[in-house]
Design an enzyme around this catalytic site. Structure first.
Site, PDB file in Angstrom:
ATOM      1  N   LYS A  45      38.936  61.884  27.775  1.00 45.48           N
ATOM      2  CA  LYS A  45      39.454  61.665  29.131  1.00 45.48           C
ATOM      3  C   LYS A  45      38.331  61.452  30.132  1.00 45.48           C
ATOM      4  O   LYS A  45      38.501  60.701  31.094  1.00 45.48           O
ATOM      5  CB  LYS A  45      40.331  62.843  29.566  1.00 45.48           C
ATOM      6  CG  LYS A  45      41.688  62.824  28.880  1.00 45.48           C
ATOM      7  CD  LYS A  45      42.758  63.501  29.722  1.00 45.48           C
ATOM      8  CE  LYS A  45      44.121  63.329  29.069  1.00 45.48           C
ATOM      9  NZ  LYS A  45      45.144  64.210  29.618  1.00 45.48           N
TER      10      LYS A  45
ATOM     11  N   LYS B 154      50.757  57.867  26.235  1.00 49.38           N
ATOM     12  CA  LYS B 154      51.394  57.278  27.411  1.00 49.38           C
ATOM     13  C   LYS B 154      50.377  56.675  28.363  1.00 49.38           C
ATOM     14  O   LYS B 154      50.717  55.877  29.214  1.00 49.38           O
ATOM     15  CB  LYS B 154      52.234  58.345  28.112  1.00 49.38           C
ATOM     16  CG  LYS B 154      51.490  59.652  28.339  1.00 49.38           C
ATOM     17  CD  LYS B 154      52.441  60.838  28.359  1.00 49.38           C
ATOM     18  CE  LYS B 154      51.675  62.156  28.315  1.00 49.38           C
ATOM     19  NZ  LYS B 154      52.506  63.298  27.978  1.00 49.38           N
TER      20      LYS B 154
ATOM     21  N   LYS C 276      46.029  57.512  18.491  1.00 46.27           N
ATOM     22  CA  LYS C 276      47.347  58.128  18.663  1.00 46.27           C
ATOM     23  C   LYS C 276      48.146  57.368  19.723  1.00 46.27           C
ATOM     24  O   LYS C 276      47.564  56.736  20.601  1.00 46.27           O
ATOM     25  CB  LYS C 276      47.206  59.606  19.030  1.00 46.27           C
ATOM     26  CG  LYS C 276      46.898  59.882  20.476  1.00 46.27           C
ATOM     27  CD  LYS C 276      47.170  61.343  20.857  1.00 46.27           C
ATOM     28  CE  LYS C 276      46.864  61.506  22.342  1.00 46.27           C
ATOM     29  NZ  LYS C 276      47.135  62.764  22.936  1.00 46.27           N
TER      30      LYS C 276
HETATM   31  P1  TYM Z   1      50.935  66.474  26.198  1.00 45.72           P
HETATM   32  O1  TYM Z   1      51.779  66.518  27.428  1.00 45.72           O
HETATM   33  O2  TYM Z   1      49.846  65.478  26.123  1.00 45.72           O
HETATM   34  O3  TYM Z   1      51.836  66.277  24.939  1.00 45.72           O
HETATM   35  C1  TYM Z   1      52.982  67.093  24.746  1.00 45.72           C
HETATM   36  C2  TYM Z   1      53.198  67.357  23.274  1.00 45.72           C
HETATM   37  O4  TYM Z   1      53.383  66.136  22.564  1.00 45.72           O
HETATM   38  C3  TYM Z   1      52.476  66.094  21.467  1.00 45.72           C
HETATM   39  N1  TYM Z   1      52.058  64.689  21.276  1.00 45.72           N
HETATM   40  C4  TYM Z   1      52.174  64.021  20.127  1.00 45.72           C
HETATM   41  N2  TYM Z   1      52.666  64.372  18.928  1.00 45.72           N
HETATM   42  C5  TYM Z   1      52.660  63.432  17.944  1.00 45.72           C
HETATM   43  N3  TYM Z   1      52.178  62.189  18.112  1.00 45.72           N
HETATM   44  C6  TYM Z   1      51.669  61.780  19.305  1.00 45.72           C
HETATM   45  N4  TYM Z   1      51.209  60.537  19.458  1.00 45.72           N
HETATM   46  C7  TYM Z   1      51.647  62.725  20.384  1.00 45.72           C
HETATM   47  N5  TYM Z   1      51.238  62.665  21.676  1.00 45.72           N
HETATM   48  C8  TYM Z   1      51.495  63.882  22.207  1.00 45.72           C
HETATM   49  C9  TYM Z   1      51.312  66.964  21.879  1.00 45.72           C
HETATM   50  O5  TYM Z   1      50.594  67.443  20.757  1.00 45.72           O
HETATM   51  C10 TYM Z   1      52.005  68.080  22.623  1.00 45.72           C
HETATM   52  O6  TYM Z   1      52.478  69.064  21.737  1.00 45.72           O
HETATM   53  N6  TYM Z   1      48.037  70.420  27.077  1.00 45.72           N
HETATM   54  C11 TYM Z   1      49.317  69.992  26.582  1.00 45.72           C
HETATM   55  C12 TYM Z   1      50.466  70.599  27.350  1.00 45.72           C
HETATM   56  C13 TYM Z   1      50.414  72.079  27.445  1.00 45.72           C
HETATM   57  C14 TYM Z   1      50.698  72.989  26.390  1.00 45.72           C
HETATM   58  C15 TYM Z   1      50.513  74.285  26.957  1.00 45.72           C
HETATM   59  C16 TYM Z   1      51.095  72.836  25.057  1.00 45.72           C
HETATM   60  C17 TYM Z   1      50.076  72.784  28.552  1.00 45.72           C
HETATM   61  N7  TYM Z   1      50.145  74.112  28.247  1.00 45.72           N
HETATM   62  C18 TYM Z   1      50.706  75.440  26.209  1.00 45.72           C
HETATM   63  C19 TYM Z   1      51.285  74.006  24.297  1.00 45.72           C
HETATM   64  C20 TYM Z   1      51.087  75.268  24.864  1.00 45.72           C
HETATM   65  C21 TYM Z   1      49.412  68.479  26.699  1.00 45.72           C
HETATM   66  O7  TYM Z   1      48.761  67.874  27.502  1.00 45.72           O
HETATM   67  O8  TYM Z   1      50.357  67.933  25.904  1.00 45.72           O
END
Ligand code: TYM
Length: 338
Positions: A121, A206, A203
């Site tokens: 990032k 978005k 991956k």
């Molecule tokens: P975020 O918002 O980027 O993504 C949310 C969830 O989706 C999963 N994910 C994917 N899984 C499979 N293939 C993909 N291409 C893909 N893209 C995203 C991510 O692994 C995630 O589970 N930091 C985290 C949000 C967060 C969080 C937490 C998660 C904040 N606090 C506490 C767990 C526990 C994030 O940015 O996910």
């Protein structure tokens, strides 16, 4: 209690969160969200819209507000049930930001520097490498540890952050005695790493500038079909899992996630058929999976009062639970009670 009746086993606790970007992708859904829905009956679940995390990249205020509410409505439409689970908006529960500060002081600069998401990032947003982007994993650790979560359902890309949360918990427990539950990850076997449809070595994200690279849960059926038809494949023309076939491997994983069929069943079904037929079939399966979700979302987003009632109710409970952990932490460190 009569001797022959044993107390029911205490349910394990789950915490997870997703950032409210304007686009919740099928990666978010198959990697994380769908598991949240499935786990609700067997675990005590606490979920959040991670809006504090989202400002590590610049947000337009109007669009941000809309995205937070839409993410909330969408997750309900996907099947998060506030009768079974606590589902709140992260910024509504002040203990998250407070514990994040405390945990920052128990997290090493070197540990944060090793986070691949930070490296990616900061390369992508070179004009805004802010301190929040760097300390983001301490906030994520605070989210999880406040609720003494046993399990954290996430996609594979969040594994490194979860490892860090575990390390922080162990370090804190090592200094002050048992304070935090050390959480385990819950990563699905299929769908944990949905890839870009345009560059299947990356991956699906978005934030990809090429909109054909990702499919949003709320994309229109014709858009979904168009994106799958344009998906990058290979010249082998055989629908099966294999090395050097990242595009097809990814489409098989998506098909498998959407239909529950195994890779072998999918290969058998498409024996002798071309990639064109397969891409159409994957697109159709995804459209069908999301049709009811889209319909439910369209209803829910009209009812702002209902949404408000749900997130307020959940935030109140989340605050009570998290405050217990937070007070314990403050006491252990030696702060005077308020
Ligand atoms: P975020 O918002 O980027 O993504 C949310 C969830 O989706 C999963 N994910 C994917 N899984 C499979 N293939 C993909 N291409 C893909 N893209 C995203 C991510 O692994 C995630 O589970 N930091 C985290 C949000 C967060 C969080 C937490 C998660 C904040 N606090 C506490 C767990 C526990 C994030 O940015 O996910």
């Amino acid at each position: 209690m009569p001797e022959n009746i044993t107390a029911p086993e205490k349910k394990k606790r789950i915490f997870s969160a997703i950032q409210p970007s304007g686009t919740i992708t099928i990666g978010n859904y198959f990697g994380a969200l769908r598991n949240w829905v499935k786990l609700q009956d067997d675990y005590e679940c606490i979920f959040a819209v991670a809006d504090l995390h989202a400002i590590t990249v610049r947000q337009d205020p109007k669009a941000f507000k809309k995205n937070i509410l839409e993410a909330y409505a969408l997750f309900l439409a996907c099947g998060i049930d506030t009768e079974k689970s606590i589902f709140f908006i992260q910024s509504h529960v002040h203990t998250h930001a407070e514990l994040a500060w405390i945990l920052n002081c128990y997290t090493q600069f070197g540990e944060l520097s090793r986070m691949t998401q930070f490296k990616d990032k900061s390369a992508k947003h070179a004009d805004n490498v802010n301190a929040g982007l760097f300390t983001y994993p301490s906030l994520m650790a605070a989210d999880i540890l406040l609720y003494q979560a046993d399990l954290v359902p996430i996609g594979a890309d969040q594994k490194q952050h979860l490892e860090l949360a575990r390390n922080i918990a162990e370090r804190f427990n090592g200094i002050y005695g048992k304070t935090f539950t050390v959480p385990d990850g819950y990563i699905p076997e299929v769908g944990a790493r949905i890839k870009s449809l345009q560059d299947p070595s990356k991956k699906m994200s978005k934030s990809d500038e090429n909109a054909n690279a990702w499919v949003a849960v709320l994309d229109k059926p014709e858009t979904i079909m168009k994106k799958f038809k344009r998906a990058v494949t290979d010249s082998d023309a055989k629908v099966c899992v294999g090395e050097g076939k990242d595009g097809i491997n990814n489409l098989i994983a998506i098909m498998s996630s959407a239909t529950g069929k195994t890779a072998d069943q999918i290969t058998a079904e498409f024996e002798g058929k071309g990639y064109g037929d397969f891409k159409t079939a994957v697109g159709e399966a995804v459209v069908e999976e999301f049709r009811p979700i889209r319909e439910k979302f369209d209803q829910l987003i009209q009812d702002k009062a209902y949404l408000e009632e749900q997130y307020r109710k959940s935030a109140e409970i989340a605050l009570k639970i998290s405050q217990r952990t937070f007070d314990k932490v403050m006491k252990k460190i030696g702060y005077l009670p308020r």
